[in-house]
Design a protein around this motif. Structure first.
Motif, short mmCIF file in Angstrom:
data_model
loop_
_atom_site.label_atom_id
_atom_site.label_comp_id
_atom_site.label_asym_id
_atom_site.label_seq_id
_atom_site.Cartn_x
_atom_site.Cartn_y
_atom_site.Cartn_z
N SER A 118 38.75 38.89 41.21
CA SER A 118 37.37 38.61 39.58
C SER A 118 35.98 39.68 39.81
CB SER A 118 38.04 37.69 39.52
OG SER A 118 36.89 37.24 38.53
N SER A 119 35.60 39.10 41.46
CA SER A 119 34.53 39.25 41.47
C SER A 119 33.80 40.90 41.53
CB SER A 119 33.97 38.36 42.71
OG SER A 119 34.51 39.88 43.91
N LEU A 120 35.41 41.62 41.59
CA LEU A 120 35.44 42.84 41.95
C LEU A 120 35.26 43.87 40.05
CD1 LEU A 120 37.53 44.18 45.19
CD2 LEU A 120 35.06 44.06 44.61
N GLY A 121 35.80 43.00 39.56
CA GLY A 121 35.50 43.44 38.01
C GLY A 121 36.74 43.95 37.72
N TRP A 122 38.31 43.39 38.52
CA TRP A 122 39.47 44.29 38.47
C TRP A 122 40.87 43.43 37.81
CZ3 TRP A 122 40.32 46.03 44.07
CH2 TRP A 122 39.55 47.13 44.62
N VAL B 63 40.61 35.82 43.31
CA VAL B 63 38.43 35.21 43.18
C VAL B 63 37.69 36.50 44.18
CG1 VAL B 63 36.68 34.14 44.31
CG2 VAL B 63 38.45 32.92 43.60
N LEU B 64 38.22 37.47 44.80
CA LEU B 64 38.33 38.43 45.20
C LEU B 64 38.32 39.76 44.71
CD1 LEU B 64 37.12 40.29 47.11
CD2 LEU B 64 39.39 40.76 48.71
#
Length: 291
Positions: free
Chosen positions: A147-151, A144-145
């Motif tokens: 994904s939220s950073l766009g990585w 989730v982290l």
């Protein structure tokens, strides 16, 4: 009347005979263990050089009837999977993963072992606690982290979340506890800081241990599967392990292609291990110098 006590000392011949028998048993046991260790590699190479009918046939064949050298070129010619790109991704991920962990964990281990701080032991125990947390517990929050950073589908997503290892930090701390303090004290007298002592004195005299940790970390990064499978959703960001899994589907299993690709994928690991194996044994042995 005096009697002489019998000479019960062992003769040199008996000692030599016992030693020869012991060495022979050791060599036999080592040879059997080596053969068992090589069996999976034999099966991989054998099947990689066969056709699918020979691999799945009822009659066992020790060697291919007609060696299929072209099987090793087939993964690179497969249009469904960019095998060459997957190899490159694995190289990048494994090398950067290894470099990052060696730097971060060695600095953390050196700080916990050498820098005087009243909460150093508490921090060390907190690091040990992370070893008891199952990976499955942190897998979803990490995704989730990331994904939220766009990585997702990036090298950052594949590498950065795995740049710290509690076990590697523990090994570095154990090693630095046994490192001769006299060398560091001499460096401090010459005006070096903790960083200067670490970089100019400790690291150059610990290359064996660093090489051992590099070997273990590189193999772990190269063989990683679950995290690259989730993060590398686009085929262009697949690593070699994810690419290998794509050859097995619900409809078909291309056996000779799987084994040929597997043989190619383990070649870098064999080269790294053969080149660094003596440092691997020496480095792991040095972790228990001092508790």
């Amino acid at each position: 009347m005096t009697t002489t006590a019998p000479d019960v000392r062992k003769t040199p011949g008996k000692k030599r005979g016992g030693k020869v028998i012991g060495n022979t048993g050791l060599y036999i046991a080592t040879g059997v263990a080596a053969l068992l260790f090589l069996v999976p590699f034999y099966l991989i190479v054998r099947n990689a050089l066969m056709t699918d009918p020979e691999i799945t046939g009822e009659n066992w064949k020790w060697f291919p009837t007609d060696i299929q050298w072209g099987n090793f070129a087939e993964p690179f010619n497969d249009e469904t999977v960019d095998f060459g790109r997957a190899l490159w991704n694995s190289w990048v991920v494994a090398i950067l993963h290894t470099t990052g962990i060696l730097l971060i964990c060695s600095l953390a281990g050196y700080g916990l072992a050498r820098i005087p701080y009243k909460h150093a032991n508490k921090i060390f125990y907190m690091v040990l606690v992370t070893l008891m947390i199952p990976t499955a517990v942190t897998f979803v929050p990490s995704f989730v982290l990331v994904s939220s950073l766009g990585w997702v589908d990036t090298y950052r997503g594949l590498i950065i979340p795995a740049l710290f290892s509690g076990f590697t930090c523990f090994l570095f701390r154990q090693y630095f506890l046994g490192f001769p303090k006299e060398l560091e004290e001499a460096a401090r007298v010459d005006g070096l800081s903790y960083w200067g002592a670490y970089w100019r004195v400790v690291v150059p005299n610990s290359l064996n241990f660093f090489a051992a940790m590099a070997t273990i970390t590189f193999i772990s990064g190269w063989n990683s599967f679950l995290w690259p499978l989730v993060i590398g959703q686009d085929p262009s960001s697949w690593t070699i392990q994810v690419a290998l899994s794509s050859y097995m589907t619900n409809q078909t299993v291309n056996y000779h292609l799987i084994f040929a690709a597997t043989a190619i994928s383990i070649l870098p690991l064999l080269l790294v291990f053969l080149f660094l194996q003596r440092w691997l044994v020496q480095g792991i042995a040095q972790t228990g110098i001092k508790g």
